[in-house]
Design a protein around this motif. Structure first.
Motif: not given
Length: 272
Positions: A228-236, A252-254
């Motif tokens: 989740g953190v890896a995918s979220a960092s990619f998107v953000a 971006i946080i959302a």
């Protein structure tokens, strides 16, 4: 005397005689028509402006048979309008797939700027749906065997339905919501590019789903949070680079929280 009497006789009836030629003056009046061009109806409604739809002159090229611009809403619902976004080769897809596994790159939009595709969105989402349905059922089977449960195991078909509406819904609705929100905020936004990025961001969940087969709950949660953190960092990070110059930190946080939420949902529903 005699000679003069013969000269007065009519000679036109005699053989070999040539009739007199009477020259009459051509008194026909010639009317000069001013140089003009024939017009074709219907007339223009813009006061004589010679544009398509107004008067057209014979001899000049018309635009009757030229392709007219497609209505925006018709183009939106036309399948042919999206064919260009599937014109992508395997090398480009693999490059973007590898780039989506790098959570700190932040340059994904620069790689797809020339040719964003929807092939990755459809292919990755569909693959993830089938992987979650099949591997999720297999994971529950392994957990029951590991726990030595006496209850019989059966394949849960509802996993397929849940995976379909959740993955397709997330991959389509979230980018659309961000597109309209950024448009409302006056920031630049491209729906096709958002679909492309969020589609490729789901690829890491395909690989992590196989790791979640490990029948150890603690390790499963570690894998889920890391994914989740890896995918979220990619998107953000990519979203931040795309809307750089606008103070939209909450947006971006959302996006980061939504990706974490998707990872937790996958773990809690399919690998409980």
């Amino acid at each position: 005397m005699e000679d003069s009497s013969f000269t007065g006789l009519p000679t036109s009836h005699l053989l070999g005689s040539v009739p007199a030629v009477i020259v009459e003056e051509d008194k026909t009046t010639k009317h000069v028509v001013p140089d003009s061009k024939i017009q074709i109806f219907p007339p223009a409604a813009n006061g004589g402006d010679r544009r398509p739809g107004g008067y057209q002159t014979i001899g000049t090229p018309t635009e009757t048979f030229e392709q007219q611009p497609t209505n925006n809403w018709r183009g939106f619902f036309s399948v042919s309008s999206y064919s260009q976004y599937f014109d992508v080769d395997t090398d480009a897809v693999m490059t973007r797939l590898i780039s989506s596994l790098n959570p700190v790159g932040g340059d994904f939009f620069s790689k797809i700027d020339a040719n964003p595709d929807l092939y990755g969105l459809i292919w990755i989402s569909t693959t993830l749906v089938f992987v979650l349905a099949s591997v999720g059922n297999l994971a529950t089977f392994l957990m029951q065997k590991h726990g030595e449960s006496s209850t019989s195991w059966s394949f849960d078909v509802s996993y397929m339905n849940t995976a379909a509406w959740s993955i397709y819904g997330y991959a389509i609705v979230v980018p659309v919501a961000y597109y309209f929100f950024l448009q409302y905020m006056g920031s630049k936004a491209s729906l096709i590019r958002f679909w492309c990025m969020w589609g490729y961001s789901l690829s890491i969940f395909i690989f992590s789903s196989f790791l979640l087969l490990i029948p150890v709950e603690f390790l499963r949660w570690i894998i889920t949070l890391l994914t989740g953190v890896a995918s979220a960092s990619f998107v953000a990070l990519n979203l931040r680079s795309y809307i750089e110059g606008n103070d939209l930190s909450a947006t971006i946080i959302a996006a980061f929280v939504l990706q974490i939420g998707l990872a937790v949902f996958i773990k809690a529903w399919f690998f409980a």
